[in-house]
Design an enzyme around this catalytic site. Structure first.
Site, PDB file in Angstrom:
ATOM      1  N   CYS A  18       1.269  -1.262  -0.080  1.00 29.47           N
ATOM      2  CA  CYS A  18       0.269  -0.295   0.362  1.00 29.47           C
ATOM      3  C   CYS A  18       0.467   1.077  -0.107  1.00 29.47           C
ATOM      4  O   CYS A  18       1.191   1.854   1.118  1.00 29.47           O
ATOM      5  CB  CYS A  18      -1.047   0.159   1.359  1.00 29.47           C
ATOM      6  SG  CYS A  18      -1.767   1.531   1.020  1.00 29.47           S
TER       7      CYS A  18
ATOM      8  N   CYS B  36      -0.360   4.295   2.029  1.00 31.25           N
ATOM      9  CA  CYS B  36      -0.189   3.717   3.542  1.00 31.25           C
ATOM     10  C   CYS B  36       1.393   4.246   3.352  1.00 31.25           C
ATOM     11  O   CYS B  36       1.529   5.151   5.261  1.00 31.25           O
ATOM     12  CB  CYS B  36      -0.450   2.555   4.906  1.00 31.25           C
ATOM     13  SG  CYS B  36      -2.626   2.275   3.683  1.00 31.25           S
ATOM     14  N   ASP B  37       2.220   3.669   2.911  1.00 33.09           N
ATOM     15  CA  ASP B  37       3.541   3.585   3.472  1.00 33.09           C
ATOM     16  C   ASP B  37       4.935   4.460   3.031  1.00 33.09           C
ATOM     17  O   ASP B  37       5.812   4.630   3.439  1.00 33.09           O
ATOM     18  CB  ASP B  37       3.526   2.371   3.289  1.00 33.09           C
ATOM     19  CG  ASP B  37       2.727   1.204   4.340  1.00 33.09           C
ATOM     20  OD1 ASP B  37       2.665   1.685   5.043  1.00 33.09           O
ATOM     21  OD2 ASP B  37       2.978   0.108   4.276  1.00 33.09           O
TER      22      ASP B  37
END
Lengths: 312, 114
Positions: free
Chosen positions: A137, A140-141
């Site tokens: 992701c 997200c990261d």
């Protein structure tokens, strides 16, 4: 009150566009409808950035915003929400039984809208370093890779999008694809090709993630034609090789195709068990769009309601 | 946010997490992280159920890069379990509630033998 007086007319499993649309249609058809959101309310769209292809929004809306609006709409029309995860279902007779963490609920009809999740390659090193440099992701990261180097594995639209998103943070992005041409759409392929921070690694597969106690330090790539090995120093690796449908909780009670996607009747959302319908990515390996998920969700809501009508 | 959940920062992390008398679940999150939204309400329930026995601390990684960096956090949501100042478990990704309670129960069983 009938035998199944305590059963909901419709239980929708899954909180993404397919589930929300199904609930909106079922409630508006006068059916008592309960939606179980699962582990990721909002679904895959909550991990996207701007959505430019959902009709009705002349200006791009973000995935999380779109999903919040859909959920609010489902709530406003009268959907009952349960924030829980379905552990198992019993489809052997009606009413169907749905087991969640907090107990068991009965339903006269079921709509499966559990979607799909990112697939991993299945390498041991991939698991070892998950959360310590291996991710599926980028939104997200990506934040954790400011001015660092990352590799993205895959060649479809998701891989292209992740690579482009990561250029916001990383100093250099390697896009690793097993063929010499992307599967991504022309517009995405061009954006990748033109991007100064993206370097293509054609004809390479991820052989192993390399790292130490502090996390990922690189990737070992293999040329599938020659088995030649190449090591690349990166601080992270993003896996974007596709998706798998979320059907484990069904324990084989519904027919699937070889890839695990639920099989529905032609021009319908009817599954192999009468009274159970499926919509969205859990039954669609082809289109996988928010709008097609919402579309099949609406179909499932209508079909569940018609089924209840026929049953009397 | 529930009153039971404390806000961790680079400045107070040593004090409220490493210095805690009870086990601490630390939720590393950020406002832009979709899956993090799921973990929040789950941990509020956990905080209520374990009040007095354990606590929950939320750390916004956007604003507190030092502590997240020192722990090698590279993915969120990540929930870390601390006990007696030491990291005893790390749970990456959105997870069902029982994963968090199981980790806590294991730690608590070690503290309070029957």
């Amino acid at each position: 009150m009938s035998d199944s007086g305590y059963a909901k007319d419709v239980i929708v499993i899954g909180g993404g566009p397919a589930g929300y649309a199904a609930a909106i249609y079922a409630v508006r058809a006068g059916r008592s409808t309960l939606l179980i959101e699962g582990l990721q309310p909002g679904g895959q769209l909550t991990t996207t950035t701007e959505v430019e292809n959902y009709p009705g929004f002349a200006n791009p809306i973000t995935g999380p915003e779109l999903m919040t609006a859909m959920k609010e709409q489902a709530l406003r029309v009268g959907t009952e929400f349960v924030n829980d995860v379905v552990e198992s279902v019993d489809l052997s007779k009606r009413p169907f039984k749905v087991r969640v963490g907090k107990g068991e609920i009965e339903a006269k009809t079921l709509i499966i809208a559990t979607g799909a999740e990112a697939k991993y390659l299945g390498l041991e090193s991939e698991q070892t370093f998950r959360g310590r440099g291996v991710s599926a992701c980028a939104t997200c990261d990506g934040f954790f890779y400011r001015d660092l180097k990352v590799a993205v594995i895959g060649g479809g639209d998701t891989a292209a999008e992740e690579a482009i998103y990561l250029t916001n943070h990383a100093s250099e992005v390697f896009l690793v694809h097993r063929r010499d041409e992307l599967r991504a759409s022309k517009i995405m392929s061009r954006r990748v090709a033109d991007h100064p921070k993206i370097t293509m690694k054609w004809n390479r597969v991820l052989d192993e993630v390399v790292g130490n106690d502090s996390g990922v330090t690189g990737v070992r790539l293999k040329d599938p034609r020659t088995d030649e090995i190449e090591e690349l120093a990166t601080d992270g690796v993003f896996i974007a090789i596709g998706h798998q449908p979320n059907t484990n909780f069904l324990d084989g009670q519904l027919k699937t195709d070889d890839a695990g996607y639920l099989i529905t009747a032609p021009d319908s959302t009817q599954t192999s068990v009468e009274g159970v319908f499926a919509s969205g990515d859990v039954q669609d390996s082809v289109y996988r769009q928010a709008v097609t998920a919402a579309g099949t969700g609406a179909m499932a809501g209508i079909e569940a309601s018609r089924f209840l009508e026929e049953q009397g | 946010m529930s009153e039971l959940i404390e806000t961790g920062t680079d400045a107070n992390f040593d004090e409220i997490v490493r210095g805690s008398d009870v086990p601490v679940l630390v939720d590393f999150w950020a406002p832009w992280c979709g899956p993090c939204r799921m973990v929040g309400p789950v941990l509020e329930e956990v905080a209520a159920e374990y009040a007095g026995k354990a606590k929950v601390v939320k750390v916004n990684v956007d604003e507190n890069t030092v502590v997240a960096g020192s722990m090698g956090i590279r993915s969120i949501p990540t929930v870390a379990l601390f006990h007696n100042g030491k990291l005893t478990d790390t749970l990456v990704g959105a997870r069902p509630k029982q994963d968090f309670t199981a980790a806590l129960d294991e730690t608590l069983a070690g503290i309070l033998p029957n």
